[in-house]
Design a protein around this motif. Structure first.
Motif, PDB file in Angstrom:
ATOM      1  N   THR A 149       0.841  -1.201   0.000  1.00 42.57           N
ATOM      2  CA  THR A 149       0.000   0.000   0.000  1.00 42.57           C
ATOM      3  C   THR A 149       0.870   1.241   0.000  1.00 42.57           C
ATOM      4  O   THR A 149       0.814   2.063  -0.914  1.00 42.57           O
ATOM      5  CB  THR A 149      -0.960   0.000   1.201  1.00 42.57           C
ATOM      6  OG1 THR A 149      -1.857  -1.110   1.096  1.00 42.57           O
ATOM      7  CG2 THR A 149      -1.779   1.285   1.249  1.00 42.57           C
ATOM      8  N   VAL A 150       1.685   1.399   1.028  1.00 36.51           N
ATOM      9  CA  VAL A 150       2.558   2.562   1.139  1.00 36.51           C
ATOM     10  C   VAL A 150       3.998   2.095   1.228  1.00 36.51           C
ATOM     11  O   VAL A 150       4.334   1.227   2.036  1.00 36.51           O
ATOM     12  CB  VAL A 150       2.197   3.403   2.380  1.00 36.51           C
ATOM     13  CG1 VAL A 150       3.265   4.460   2.649  1.00 36.51           C
ATOM     14  CG2 VAL A 150       0.840   4.070   2.199  1.00 36.51           C
ATOM     15  N   GLY A 156       1.928   1.557  -3.944  1.00 37.10           N
ATOM     16  CA  GLY A 156       1.878   0.419  -4.842  1.00 37.10           C
ATOM     17  C   GLY A 156       1.126   0.713  -6.131  1.00 37.10           C
ATOM     18  O   GLY A 156       0.320   1.652  -6.211  1.00 37.10           O
ATOM     19  N   ILE A 157       1.389  -0.112  -7.141  1.00 38.66           N
ATOM     20  CA  ILE A 157       0.669   0.041  -8.400  1.00 38.66           C
ATOM     21  C   ILE A 157      -0.810  -0.316  -8.192  1.00 38.66           C
ATOM     22  O   ILE A 157      -1.163  -1.068  -7.291  1.00 38.66           O
ATOM     23  CB  ILE A 157       1.286  -0.836  -9.511  1.00 38.66           C
ATOM     24  CG1 ILE A 157       1.241  -2.325  -9.140  1.00 38.66           C
ATOM     25  CG2 ILE A 157       2.707  -0.392  -9.812  1.00 38.66           C
ATOM     26  CD1 ILE A 157       1.669  -3.245 -10.270  1.00 38.66           C
ATOM     27  N   THR A 227       8.261   4.949 -16.575  1.00 38.15           N
ATOM     28  CA  THR A 227       9.316   4.073 -17.090  1.00 38.15           C
ATOM     29  C   THR A 227       9.225   2.661 -16.511  1.00 38.15           C
ATOM     30  O   THR A 227       9.615   1.690 -17.159  1.00 38.15           O
ATOM     31  CB  THR A 227      10.696   4.663 -16.774  1.00 38.15           C
ATOM     32  OG1 THR A 227      10.796   4.907 -15.356  1.00 38.15           O
ATOM     33  CG2 THR A 227      10.894   5.971 -17.518  1.00 38.15           C
ATOM     34  N   ASN A 228       8.730   2.555 -15.281  1.00 35.98           N
ATOM     35  CA  ASN A 228       8.542   1.234 -14.669  1.00 35.98           C
ATOM     36  C   ASN A 228       7.561   1.371 -13.518  1.00 35.98           C
ATOM     37  O   ASN A 228       7.091   2.470 -13.212  1.00 35.98           O
ATOM     38  CB  ASN A 228       9.880   0.645 -14.191  1.00 35.98           C
ATOM     39  CG  ASN A 228      10.598   1.565 -13.225  1.00 35.98           C
ATOM     40  OD1 ASN A 228      10.102   1.855 -12.147  1.00 35.98           O
ATOM     41  ND2 ASN A 228      11.782   2.037 -13.610  1.00 35.98           N
ATOM     42  N   SER A 229       7.257   0.257 -12.870  1.00 36.42           N
ATOM     43  CA  SER A 229       6.259   0.258 -11.808  1.00 36.42           C
ATOM     44  C   SER A 229       6.687   1.066 -10.595  1.00 36.42           C
ATOM     45  O   SER A 229       5.872   1.380  -9.740  1.00 36.42           O
ATOM     46  CB  SER A 229       5.977  -1.187 -11.370  1.00 36.42           C
ATOM     47  OG  SER A 229       5.467  -1.925 -12.440  1.00 36.42           O
ATOM     48  N   PHE A 230       7.985   1.385 -10.510  1.00 37.15           N
ATOM     49  CA  PHE A 230       8.496   2.052  -9.324  1.00 37.15           C
ATOM     50  C   PHE A 230       8.900   3.488  -9.605  1.00 37.15           C
ATOM     51  O   PHE A 230       9.702   4.080  -8.887  1.00 37.15           O
ATOM     52  CB  PHE A 230       9.687   1.267  -8.768  1.00 37.15           C
ATOM     53  CG  PHE A 230       9.412  -0.215  -8.694  1.00 37.15           C
ATOM     54  CD1 PHE A 230       8.312  -0.693  -7.991  1.00 37.15           C
ATOM     55  CD2 PHE A 230      10.219  -1.125  -9.342  1.00 37.15           C
ATOM     56  CE1 PHE A 230       8.036  -2.047  -7.920  1.00 37.15           C
ATOM     57  CE2 PHE A 230       9.948  -2.499  -9.281  1.00 37.15           C
ATOM     58  CZ  PHE A 230       8.856  -2.947  -8.579  1.00 37.15           C
TER      59      PHE A 230
END
Length: 233
Positions: A149-150, A156-157, A227-230
């Protein structure tokens, strides 16, 4: 697997973060030890069973509980062998269990604001949907376990099945209203800073805590071209 130290608070429990790697995945799982009873809870057990058991043995702890923040595989893949070995209760939100049809032995469905006792340590259940439909955070007197979540750096995605950026906004607002600033945040993944930062620090540096409009939050979390999930900023 590496240990990232521990925290002891005035209520008599300790938190042991374990950084566990598997291929490209880096997860943090946690052992909460109630010092009065010797009972332990494991948060989101993943990947390295031998390392986790070795830490429990080193601590002389009896694992009586598993706390699952959500049911994604990288947070639950050690549940079955741990249940076979130690017979602990497994706690997951009812919404998560029902939506994803997650099942295992000794599974107990938790509701929002349920309270659980680990020896003398009180654990409060906070329903925080967004990353999944039934994500749950676990709040102790000085610690918050947030799963996906955090994160210290972001959130999070919200694009996987059952995810919701609108739900994530509401969950972050709930955390801001519910959790005291001194509480240490222990997420399922870290992307630069070690787990255990105070919520006050997270609120200062995490951009998702600064977005007060739901529409603005949803647009930013779901923006194209990440660019990415993060990519949190």
């Amino acid at each position: 697997m590496t240990s990232s130290g521990c925290r002891t608070d005035i209520q008599g429990y300790q938190v042991f973060p374990l950084r566990i790697c598997y291929q490209f995945m880096i997860n943090y799982c946690y052992i909460i030890l109630d010092r009065f009873s010797g009972e332990a809870a494991i948060v989101d057990p993943a990947w390295d069973l031998e390392a986790l058991q070795g830490k429990l043995q080193e601590m002389g702890a009896r694992p009586t509980m598993i706390l699952l923040t959500h049911s994604h595989y990288d947070h639950v893949n050690l549940v079955a062998p741990l249940v076979r070995e130690y017979d602990p209760k497994v706690i997951l939100s009812r919404q998560e269990r029902d939506y994803y049809q997650f099942s295992c032995d000794n599974l107990f469905a938790a509701e929002h604001l349920d309270q659980i006792r680990l020896g003398e340590t009180l654990i409060n259940c906070l329903l925080t949907p967004g990353h999944t439909t039934g994500s749950m955070c676990y709040l102790l007197s000085h610690s918050l376990f947030t799963g996906d979540t955090v994160f210290v750096e972001g959130c999070g995605i919200c694009t996987t099945e059952g995810g919701s950026a609108s739900g994530m906004f509401e969950s972050i607002q709930r955390i801001k209203r519910t959790v005291e600033p001194h509480v240490s945040v222990f997420p399922g993944h870290c992307y630069g800073r070690a787990p255990g930062c105070s919520l006050a620090s997270v609120m200062e540096h995490n951009i998702y805590f600064h977005l007060e409009s739901k529409r603005q939050f949803v647009d930013f979390r779901m923006r194209k071209g990440q660019t990415n999930s993060f990519a949190f900023k």
